[in-house]
Scaffold this active site. Sequence first.
Site, mmCIF file in Angstrom:
data_model
loop_
_atom_site.group_PDB
_atom_site.id
_atom_site.type_symbol
_atom_site.label_atom_id
_atom_site.label_comp_id
_atom_site.label_asym_id
_atom_site.label_seq_id
_atom_site.Cartn_x
_atom_site.Cartn_y
_atom_site.Cartn_z
ATOM 1 N N GLU A 38 0.957 -1.374 -0.021
ATOM 2 C CA GLU A 38 0.203 0.450 0.193
ATOM 3 C C GLU A 38 0.728 1.186 -0.364
ATOM 4 O OE1 GLU A 38 -2.051 -0.006 3.949
ATOM 5 O OE2 GLU A 38 -3.116 1.896 3.019
ATOM 6 N N LYS A 109 -9.454 2.057 -2.313
ATOM 7 C CA LYS A 109 -9.962 1.771 -0.412
ATOM 8 C C LYS A 109 -11.189 2.338 0.018
ATOM 9 C CE LYS A 109 -7.226 0.875 4.271
ATOM 10 N NZ LYS A 109 -5.916 1.408 4.694
ATOM 11 N N CYS A 142 -5.723 -3.271 2.492
ATOM 12 C CA CYS A 142 -5.077 -3.632 4.125
ATOM 13 C C CYS A 142 -6.458 -3.473 5.339
ATOM 14 C CB CYS A 142 -4.147 -1.594 4.623
ATOM 15 S SG CYS A 142 -3.267 -2.173 5.716
HETATM 16 C C1 ACM Z 1 -4.226 -0.073 7.542
HETATM 17 O O1 ACM Z 1 -5.209 -0.593 6.954
HETATM 18 N N1 ACM Z 1 -2.770 1.103 6.685
HETATM 19 C C2 ACM Z 1 -3.881 -0.883 8.219
#
Ligand code: ACM
Length: 269
Positions: A38, A109, A142
């Site tokens: 990420e 995301k 993530c």
């Molecule tokens: C995250 O979602 N970067 C912990």
Amino acid sequence: MKAGVFQFCPKFGEVEGNLNLIENALSKVDADLIVLPELCTTGYQFTSHDEVEALCESVLDGSSIRRFIQLCEDRQFYLVVGIGERSDTGCYNSSVLIGPKGHIGTYRKVHLFNKEKTWFKQGDLGFPVWDIGLAKIGMMICFDWIFPEAARSIALQDADILCHPANLVLPFCPDAMITRSIENRIFTITANRTGTESREAQESFHFIGQSQMTSSKGDLFFRMGEDESGVHIVEIDPTQARNKQITETNQLWDDRHPETYIINRTGKN
Ligand code: ACM
């Protein structure tokens, strides 16, 4: 198909240096699909909206994307890259699927972690799946791991491989991704970063490494060390993910009973 990860420690704000490091690491790798962490070009811990604006880029024609496309063309592989995206509608924590012929798709995301809610807009593209010929690919980023609905949404669209760029700080995800793999019968590739970021007066973040890959039955192909840097590639047959038979009489999709599931909370507290 050869697939894997590149785990490393991006330096905050040093996009050029991070890109050089990625290109060097991948310049001789023999693979079909590599997943990167990420926000791997920018680093994680932003401190202002100006910084977010300055470091995020268009995922269609930004200079980082152009370099990734060139790398895919040179090496004839596909990349999944976590990147800060600047678009007409705002900045997103995004993951991009790129191939030898260019940009294929973007995931933004959905489940933003902690301060990410300050810096990024919530993803608005759902959880799409792309067929690259070798396999069907879905992406999540993530913290999406803690919402099983994310992986399920991807699996329900017949993805073979769930690519998962990450900057993990909590310890639970590597084991949880084995469960995501078992319950959906898909391959998973989690690419995490290493190192610590502690910018200005902000809380210090230590990233837990442990990038890993599972088979469609949840077997761990490998789990990297907490501080290890490097590329890890394994040979897989992604079509194994299309076999959803669990026992002779249980098939994952046939045995679902969506009419009994509650998808929205009914509690009052
Ligand atoms: C995250 O979602 N970067 C912990």
